[in-house]
Design a protein around this motif. Structure first.
Motif, PDB file in Angstrom:
ATOM      1  N   ALA A   1      -5.493   7.078  -4.883  1.00 34.77           N
ATOM      2  CA  ALA A   1      -4.611   6.273  -4.036  1.00 34.77           C
ATOM      3  C   ALA A   1      -5.428   5.481  -3.022  1.00 34.77           C
ATOM      4  CB  ALA A   1      -3.588   7.157  -3.335  1.00 34.77           C
ATOM      5  N   GLY A   2      -6.370   6.144  -2.354  1.00 29.80           N
ATOM      6  CA  GLY A   2      -7.190   5.462  -1.347  1.00 29.80           C
ATOM      7  C   GLY A   2      -7.972   4.302  -1.933  1.00 29.80           C
ATOM      8  N   ARG A   3      -8.580   4.516  -3.072  1.00 28.02           N
ATOM      9  CA  ARG A   3      -9.394   3.471  -3.708  1.00 28.02           C
ATOM     10  C   ARG A   3      -8.510   2.316  -4.203  1.00 28.02           C
ATOM     11  NH1 ARG A   3     -12.622   0.076  -4.475  1.00 28.02           N
ATOM     12  NH2 ARG A   3     -14.277   0.088  -6.021  1.00 28.02           N
ATOM     13  N   LEU A   4      -7.367   2.651  -4.799  1.00 26.08           N
ATOM     14  CA  LEU A   4      -6.457   1.617  -5.284  1.00 26.08           C
ATOM     15  C   LEU A   4      -5.821   0.852  -4.122  1.00 26.08           C
ATOM     16  CD1 LEU A   4      -4.775   3.407  -8.314  1.00 26.08           C
ATOM     17  CD2 LEU A   4      -6.331   1.462  -8.404  1.00 26.08           C
TER      18      LEU A   4
ATOM     19  N   LEU B   1       2.004  -8.689  10.175  1.00 24.38           N
ATOM     20  CA  LEU B   1       2.031  -7.237  10.048  1.00 24.38           C
ATOM     21  C   LEU B   1       2.901  -6.657  11.145  1.00 24.38           C
ATOM     22  CD1 LEU B   1      -1.755  -6.483   9.441  1.00 24.38           C
ATOM     23  CD2 LEU B   1       0.069  -6.482   7.746  1.00 24.38           C
ATOM     24  N   ASP B   2       3.760  -5.737  10.780  1.00 24.47           N
ATOM     25  CA  ASP B   2       4.495  -4.982  11.772  1.00 24.47           C
ATOM     26  C   ASP B   2       3.552  -3.923  12.320  1.00 24.47           C
ATOM     27  OD1 ASP B   2       6.865  -6.366  11.287  1.00 24.47           O
ATOM     28  OD2 ASP B   2       7.391  -5.035   9.629  1.00 24.47           O
ATOM     29  N   ALA B   3       3.892  -3.365  13.476  1.00 25.52           N
ATOM     30  CA  ALA B   3       3.101  -2.250  14.010  1.00 25.52           C
ATOM     31  C   ALA B   3       3.322  -1.053  13.094  1.00 25.52           C
ATOM     32  CB  ALA B   3       3.538  -1.925  15.426  1.00 25.52           C
ATOM     33  N   VAL B   4       2.249  -0.645  12.425  1.00 24.31           N
ATOM     34  CA  VAL B   4       2.341   0.459  11.468  1.00 24.31           C
ATOM     35  C   VAL B   4       1.154   1.386  11.646  1.00 24.31           C
ATOM     36  CG1 VAL B   4       3.606  -0.864   9.729  1.00 24.31           C
ATOM     37  CG2 VAL B   4       1.121  -0.870   9.707  1.00 24.31           C
ATOM     38  N   SER B   5       1.252   2.529  11.070  1.00 26.47           N
ATOM     39  CA  SER B   5       0.151   3.473  11.085  1.00 26.47           C
ATOM     40  C   SER B   5      -1.044   2.885  10.336  1.00 26.47           C
ATOM     41  CB  SER B   5       0.590   4.776  10.404  1.00 26.47           C
ATOM     42  OG  SER B   5      -0.529   5.562  10.065  1.00 26.47           O
ATOM     43  N   SER B   6      -2.243   3.168  10.820  1.00 27.42           N
ATOM     44  CA  SER B   6      -3.436   2.665  10.141  1.00 27.42           C
ATOM     45  C   SER B   6      -3.569   3.257   8.750  1.00 27.42           C
ATOM     46  CB  SER B   6      -4.681   2.978  10.973  1.00 27.42           C
ATOM     47  OG  SER B   6      -4.808   4.375  11.134  1.00 27.42           O
ATOM     48  N   ARG B   7      -2.871   4.342   8.458  1.00 22.97           N
ATOM     49  CA  ARG B   7      -2.929   4.941   7.132  1.00 22.97           C
ATOM     50  C   ARG B   7      -2.309   4.040   6.084  1.00 22.97           C
ATOM     51  NH1 ARG B   7      -1.090  11.076   7.626  1.00 22.97           N
ATOM     52  NH2 ARG B   7      -3.121  11.717   6.857  1.00 22.97           N
ATOM     53  N   SER B   8      -1.355   3.175   6.494  1.00 26.12           N
ATOM     54  CA  SER B   8      -0.691   2.325   5.506  1.00 26.12           C
ATOM     55  C   SER B   8      -1.340   0.971   5.362  1.00 26.12           C
ATOM     56  CB  SER B   8       0.795   2.154   5.869  1.00 26.12           C
ATOM     57  OG  SER B   8       0.910   1.457   7.078  1.00 26.12           O
ATOM     58  N   LEU B   9      -2.381   0.688   6.141  1.00 29.81           N
ATOM     59  CA  LEU B   9      -3.035  -0.627   6.050  1.00 29.81           C
ATOM     60  C   LEU B   9      -4.092  -0.637   5.010  1.00 29.81           C
ATOM     61  CD1 LEU B   9      -3.235  -1.691   9.761  1.00 29.81           C
ATOM     62  CD2 LEU B   9      -1.698  -2.507   8.011  1.00 29.81           C
TER      63      LEU B   9
ATOM     64  N   THR C   1       0.828  -1.208   0.000  1.00 26.83           N
ATOM     65  CA  THR C   1       0.000   0.000   0.000  1.00 26.83           C
ATOM     66  C   THR C   1       0.862   1.258   0.000  1.00 26.83           C
ATOM     67  OG1 THR C   1      -0.251  -0.122   2.417  1.00 26.83           O
ATOM     68  CG2 THR C   1      -1.987  -1.113   1.076  1.00 26.83           C
ATOM     69  N   ASN C   2       2.020   1.217   0.640  1.00 29.34           N
ATOM     70  CA  ASN C   2       2.938   2.359   0.578  1.00 29.34           C
ATOM     71  C   ASN C   2       3.435   2.574  -0.841  1.00 29.34           C
ATOM     72  OD1 ASN C   2       2.713   2.933   3.291  1.00 29.34           O
ATOM     73  ND2 ASN C   2       4.556   1.808   3.854  1.00 29.34           N
ATOM     74  N   GLN C   3       3.665   1.476  -1.533  1.00 31.17           N
ATOM     75  CA  GLN C   3       4.109   1.546  -2.926  1.00 31.17           C
ATOM     76  C   GLN C   3       3.041   2.255  -3.778  1.00 31.17           C
ATOM     77  OE1 GLN C   3       5.277  -2.367  -4.163  1.00 31.17           O
ATOM     78  NE2 GLN C   3       5.457  -1.795  -6.308  1.00 31.17           N
ATOM     79  N   VAL C   4       1.796   1.869  -3.618  1.00 28.11           N
ATOM     80  CA  VAL C   4       0.703   2.487  -4.376  1.00 28.11           C
ATOM     81  C   VAL C   4       0.553   3.956  -3.977  1.00 28.11           C
ATOM     82  CG1 VAL C   4      -1.787   2.461  -4.781  1.00 28.11           C
ATOM     83  CG2 VAL C   4      -0.517   0.317  -4.715  1.00 28.11           C
ATOM     84  N   ALA C   5       0.600   4.232  -2.675  1.00 25.11           N
ATOM     85  CA  ALA C   5       0.440   5.608  -2.194  1.00 25.11           C
ATOM     86  C   ALA C   5       1.521   6.519  -2.762  1.00 25.11           C
ATOM     87  CB  ALA C   5       0.460   5.643  -0.666  1.00 25.11           C
ATOM     88  N   SER C   6       2.755   6.025  -2.867  1.00 25.95           N
ATOM     89  CA  SER C   6       3.827   6.873  -3.388  1.00 25.95           C
ATOM     90  C   SER C   6       3.653   7.135  -4.881  1.00 25.95           C
ATOM     91  CB  SER C   6       5.191   6.268  -3.100  1.00 25.95           C
ATOM     92  OG  SER C   6       5.378   5.088  -3.839  1.00 25.95           O
ATOM     93  N   VAL C   7       3.173   6.159  -5.622  1.00 26.02           N
ATOM     94  CA  VAL C   7       2.975   6.334  -7.069  1.00 26.02           C
ATOM     95  C   VAL C   7       1.832   7.305  -7.351  1.00 26.02           C
ATOM     96  CG1 VAL C   7       2.270   5.142  -9.191  1.00 26.02           C
ATOM     97  CG2 VAL C   7       3.951   4.093  -7.668  1.00 26.02           C
ATOM     98  N   TYR C   8       0.771   7.221  -6.534  1.00 22.38           N
ATOM     99  CA  TYR C   8      -0.418   8.039  -6.790  1.00 22.38           C
ATOM    100  C   TYR C   8      -0.600   9.135  -5.752  1.00 22.38           C
ATOM    101  CZ  TYR C   8      -1.351   4.185  -9.931  1.00 22.38           C
ATOM    102  OH  TYR C   8      -1.243   3.251 -10.921  1.00 22.38           O
ATOM    103  N   SER C   9       0.495   9.625  -5.180  1.00 22.18           N
ATOM    104  CA  SER C   9       0.411  10.618  -4.108  1.00 22.18           C
ATOM    105  C   SER C   9      -0.250  11.928  -4.548  1.00 22.18           C
ATOM    106  CB  SER C   9       1.797  10.914  -3.535  1.00 22.18           C
ATOM    107  OG  SER C   9       2.635  11.436  -4.551  1.00 22.18           O
ATOM    108  N   ASP C  10      -0.162  12.250  -5.827  1.00 22.05           N
ATOM    109  CA  ASP C  10      -0.775  13.497  -6.303  1.00 22.05           C
ATOM    110  C   ASP C  10      -2.284  13.345  -6.510  1.00 22.05           C
ATOM    111  OD1 ASP C  10      -0.352  11.725  -8.413  1.00 22.05           O
ATOM    112  OD2 ASP C  10      -0.217  13.342  -9.897  1.00 22.05           O
ATOM    113  N   ARG C  11      -2.812  12.147  -6.337  1.00 20.36           N
ATOM    114  CA  ARG C  11      -4.249  11.903  -6.482  1.00 20.36           C
ATOM    115  C   ARG C  11      -4.735  11.065  -5.299  1.00 20.36           C
ATOM    116  NH1 ARG C  11      -6.310  12.945 -11.653  1.00 20.36           N
ATOM    117  NH2 ARG C  11      -4.677  13.604 -13.045  1.00 20.36           N
TER     118      ARG C  11
END
Length: 194
Positions: free
Chosen positions: A157-160, A186-194, A143-153
């Motif tokens: 990003a959220g839907r993908l 899963l490592d302990a991570v922010s809920s934003r990356s899940l 999900t971090n990979q997708v978020a970084s690619v689509y960070s301008d949208r």
């Protein structure tokens, strides 16, 4: 020193990850009477989180999948394994994002939904079925990979991201043989990356 990881920095990282490796190995099935099982690991990362020797003591075959072929080879080499009859590896894109998904500058929400539909229909490679499937901290990484690619949208990003998560879980379930088990680490991570 452990002696299986090359280089002082890697050796130090290997030792720091010892308890993590032990926890992962402890949660996996261990049936001495049935050492003919087959395990699949999705995501090898840097190779220090998974004890491949320990897996070979518990399973007849170990299958490793990751996006990076070099990481797969390095993980096997760094743990001094050369058991080609029992360790298999293959690289493929674990996001499931077809390369054809591109965002034109003029894209709107309809384009996003078309991309999501394309992602949902994208076929996974035929990998077989396994007695045990382990996803090694892949969802946050994917999900971090997708978020970084689509960070301008962010809407896209959220839907993908949601779709990539669902598809990864679907992949895990498709890989589990009837009566098998799946483990999502899963490592302990922010809920934003899940």
């Amino acid at each position: 020193p452990h002696g299986t990881i090359v280089g002082q920095a890697q050796d130090s990282a290997w030792h720091r990850a010892a308890s993590h490796r032990a926890k992962i190995l402890a949660m996996l099935p261990n049936n001495p009477q049935r050492r003919n099982g087959v395990i699949c690991i999705l995501g090898i990362e840097d190779g220090i989180a998974i004890d491949l020797h320990g897996l070979l003591h518990r399973f007849h075959e170990v299958h490793l999948f990751d996006e990076d072929e070099q990481k797969l080879k390095a993980a096997i080499q760094n743990q001094h394994l050369d058991d080609r009859q029992r360790i298999f590896h293959r690289s493929f894109d674990l996001t499931g994002l077809p390369e054809t998904i591109a965002i034109p500058a003029s894209a709107d929400q309809t384009d996003c939904e078309k991309s999501v539909a394309m992602l949902q229909q994208h076929a996974w490679p035929q990998l077989g079925q396994f007695d045990v499937v382990v996803s090694n901290s892949r969802i946050p990484a994917l999900t971090n990979q997708v978020a970084s690619v689509y960070s301008d949208r962010p809407g896209w990003a959220g839907r993908l991201i949601q779709t990539v998560r669902e598809r990864h879980l679907e992949l895990m379930l498709n890989l589990v043989a009837p009566g098998g088990q799946a483990f999502l680490i899963l490592d302990a991570v922010s809920s934003r990356s899940l």
